[in-house]
Scaffold this motif. Structure first.
Motif, PDB file in Angstrom:
ATOM      1  N   ILE A 160      41.969  43.539  45.206  1.00 28.89           N
ATOM      2  CA  ILE A 160      41.861  42.385  46.099  1.00 28.89           C
ATOM      3  C   ILE A 160      43.176  42.207  46.862  1.00 28.89           C
ATOM      4  O   ILE A 160      43.191  41.915  48.055  1.00 28.89           O
ATOM      5  CB  ILE A 160      41.480  41.126  45.291  1.00 28.89           C
ATOM      6  CG1 ILE A 160      40.066  41.309  44.726  1.00 28.89           C
ATOM      7  CG2 ILE A 160      41.568  39.861  46.154  1.00 28.89           C
ATOM      8  CD1 ILE A 160      39.603  40.214  43.805  1.00 28.89           C
ATOM      9  N   VAL A 207      32.635  44.354  46.168  1.00 30.99           N
ATOM     10  CA  VAL A 207      32.923  44.676  47.564  1.00 30.99           C
ATOM     11  C   VAL A 207      31.841  44.053  48.442  1.00 30.99           C
ATOM     12  O   VAL A 207      30.647  44.192  48.162  1.00 30.99           O
ATOM     13  CB  VAL A 207      32.957  46.200  47.786  1.00 30.99           C
ATOM     14  CG1 VAL A 207      33.147  46.526  49.276  1.00 30.99           C
ATOM     15  CG2 VAL A 207      34.064  46.838  46.962  1.00 30.99           C
ATOM     16  N   VAL A 263      42.488  42.238  39.788  1.00 29.87           N
ATOM     17  CA  VAL A 263      42.827  41.764  41.149  1.00 29.87           C
ATOM     18  C   VAL A 263      43.705  42.703  41.984  1.00 29.87           C
ATOM     19  O   VAL A 263      44.103  42.329  43.079  1.00 29.87           O
ATOM     20  CB  VAL A 263      43.479  40.350  41.192  1.00 29.87           C
ATOM     21  CG1 VAL A 263      42.626  39.390  41.939  1.00 29.87           C
ATOM     22  CG2 VAL A 263      43.819  39.799  39.849  1.00 29.87           C
ATOM     23  N   ASP A 285      40.162  41.185  53.287  1.00 27.82           N
ATOM     24  CA  ASP A 285      39.493  40.269  52.355  1.00 27.82           C
ATOM     25  C   ASP A 285      38.044  40.664  52.077  1.00 27.82           C
ATOM     26  O   ASP A 285      37.166  39.796  51.998  1.00 27.82           O
ATOM     27  CB  ASP A 285      39.502  38.830  52.893  1.00 27.82           C
ATOM     28  CG  ASP A 285      40.894  38.212  52.923  1.00 27.82           C
ATOM     29  OD1 ASP A 285      41.659  38.478  51.986  1.00 27.82           O
ATOM     30  OD2 ASP A 285      41.188  37.462  53.864  1.00 27.82           O
ATOM     31  N   ALA A 286      37.792  41.961  51.941  1.00 21.15           N
ATOM     32  CA  ALA A 286      36.407  42.405  51.752  1.00 21.15           C
ATOM     33  C   ALA A 286      36.020  42.506  50.279  1.00 21.15           C
ATOM     34  O   ALA A 286      34.911  42.934  49.977  1.00 21.15           O
ATOM     35  CB  ALA A 286      36.180  43.743  52.450  1.00 21.15           C
ATOM     36  N   ILE A 287      36.926  42.109  49.370  1.00 24.35           N
ATOM     37  CA  ILE A 287      36.562  42.147  47.952  1.00 24.35           C
ATOM     38  C   ILE A 287      36.581  40.728  47.404  1.00 24.35           C
ATOM     39  O   ILE A 287      37.540  39.980  47.607  1.00 24.35           O
ATOM     40  CB  ILE A 287      37.504  43.062  47.134  1.00 24.35           C
ATOM     41  CG1 ILE A 287      37.543  44.457  47.760  1.00 24.35           C
ATOM     42  CG2 ILE A 287      37.031  43.141  45.674  1.00 24.35           C
ATOM     43  CD1 ILE A 287      38.520  45.413  47.097  1.00 24.35           C
ATOM     44  N   LEU A 288      35.479  40.384  46.751  1.00 25.11           N
ATOM     45  CA  LEU A 288      35.335  39.045  46.204  1.00 25.11           C
ATOM     46  C   LEU A 288      35.543  39.100  44.700  1.00 25.11           C
ATOM     47  O   LEU A 288      34.918  39.919  44.023  1.00 25.11           O
ATOM     48  CB  LEU A 288      33.929  38.543  46.548  1.00 25.11           C
ATOM     49  CG  LEU A 288      33.678  37.055  46.356  1.00 25.11           C
ATOM     50  CD1 LEU A 288      32.810  36.559  47.489  1.00 25.11           C
ATOM     51  CD2 LEU A 288      33.009  36.782  45.039  1.00 25.11           C
ATOM     52  N   GLY A 289      36.431  38.251  44.187  1.00 27.28           N
ATOM     53  CA  GLY A 289      36.686  38.231  42.757  1.00 27.28           C
ATOM     54  C   GLY A 289      37.997  37.538  42.484  1.00 27.28           C
ATOM     55  O   GLY A 289      38.735  37.206  43.415  1.00 27.28           O
ATOM     56  N   ALA A 290      38.265  37.295  41.201  1.00 21.21           N
ATOM     57  CA  ALA A 290      39.532  36.683  40.799  1.00 21.21           C
ATOM     58  C   ALA A 290      39.909  37.280  39.457  1.00 21.21           C
ATOM     59  O   ALA A 290      39.121  38.030  38.865  1.00 21.21           O
ATOM     60  CB  ALA A 290      39.387  35.170  40.707  1.00 21.21           C
ATOM     61  N   HIS A 336      34.789  41.875  40.158  1.00 18.56           N
ATOM     62  CA  HIS A 336      35.128  42.077  41.563  1.00 18.56           C
ATOM     63  C   HIS A 336      33.958  42.774  42.256  1.00 18.56           C
ATOM     64  O   HIS A 336      33.348  43.684  41.686  1.00 18.56           O
ATOM     65  CB  HIS A 336      36.378  42.950  41.704  1.00 18.56           C
ATOM     66  CG  HIS A 336      37.605  42.370  41.038  1.00 18.56           C
ATOM     67  ND1 HIS A 336      37.644  41.102  40.535  1.00 18.56           N
ATOM     68  CD2 HIS A 336      38.824  42.916  40.822  1.00 18.56           C
ATOM     69  CE1 HIS A 336      38.851  40.877  40.023  1.00 18.56           C
ATOM     70  NE2 HIS A 336      39.585  41.961  40.175  1.00 18.56           N
TER      71      HIS A 336
END
Lengths: 185, 92
Positions: free
Chosen positions: A91, A109, A88, A97-102, A107
């Motif tokens: 992120i 882009v 993360v 907020d252009a990276i999705l993941g947790a 992750h």
């Protein structure tokens, strides 16, 4: 003054990269409006950006100051999935907020949202983020991309501010609960 | 008349990233948003499966209530677990 800041900000590319020395496009716009920064500190904006700023402010354009970087073709970040450990850090670094993941998940882009600011590259502990040049038209026009990035940046800023306020409130409540009023004898 | 929450549902693979903007009547949960987005029918790999979900980079549950502006995210697993990835890197 506010109007001038908005006018300047609307000419900036909204990359939010911080290469100008400020923490995003709006802070740079504010500094220009207050005569605290020059108009040639934005590498993503390049010569066109400087020309637009010069016209707005009624000053003569000047070349990009190389101390702040060089103008590069449009690029976006890409994550090498084999290497991503789900930490993360990227992120947290992304201003839009252009990276999705947790944590502990893959992750990814979101290419259409990435401004190419490169702020995610350095924090990655496994060096799994590479910048890829976007060749050819990629759907959205430059102003459309800038408007989207501006909206995402502002939404993120207000979310972060709210989170910080909530955290502070919680800490104060906790502190208040710890310091019990002295029993009156 | 209940308030409408403007939210987004997002799922991303390296080659294709999908963001679906929606307005849901409050109160709504993560599960409501995912159902309303129809995202599970768009991606066969998400259909009939328990999803790992979160909001803005934080994993959460399907029952989590939504706020306006939330981005509901569907996550994919890592390819290697971090410990294994470290061993692979060390061996290189």
């Amino acid at each position: 003054m506010q109007l001038l800041i908005e006018q300047i900000n609307s000419l900036l590319p909204q990359t939010q990269c911080g290469q100008c020395g400020f923490k995003g496009c709006r802070p740079y716009a504010k500094a220009i409006a207050e005569n605290k920064a020059d108009i040639n500190q934005c590498p993503p904006g390049g010569g066109d950006g400087i020309a637009a700023l010069a016209e707005l402010l009624g000053v003569s354009p000047k070349p990009l100051n190389p101390a702040f970087g060089t103008h590069k073709p449009k690029q976006v970040a890409f994550i090498i999935e084999q290497d991503c450990i789900g930490c993360v850090k990227c992120i947290a670094a992304c201003p839009v907020d252009a990276i999705l993941g947790a944590a502990k998940f893959m992750h990814t882009v979101i290419a259409a949202e990435c401004t190419g600011c490169e702020l995610c590259v350095a924090p990655c502990p496994v060096d799994c983020i590479v910048m890829q040049i976007v060749d050819g038209p990629d759907g959205a026009s430059k102003p459309e991309r800038a408007a989207l990035a501006k909206r995402r940046y502002e939404a993120r800023e207000s979310r972060k501010a709210q989170e910080a306020a909530e955290k502070m409130e919680k800490a104060q409540l906790k502190k208040a609960a710890l310091i019990k009023p002295k029993p009156t004898v | 008349m209940s308030e409408l929450l403007a939210i987004e549902v997002a799922y991303a693979t390296p080659g294709r990233q999908t963001l679906i903007a929606l307005e849901l009547p409050a109160p709504a949960t993560v599960a409501d948003a995912i159902r309303a987005s129809g995202i599970q029918s768009r991606f066969p790999e998400l259909a009939n499966k328990l999803l790992d979900v979160g909001i803005f980079g934080r994993a959460t549950t399907m029952a989590h209530p939504l706020k306006a502006g939330d981005r509901i995210e569907i996550y994919r697993p890592l390819i290697h677990n971090p410990k294994e990835a470290r061993r692979i890197r060390a061996a290189k």
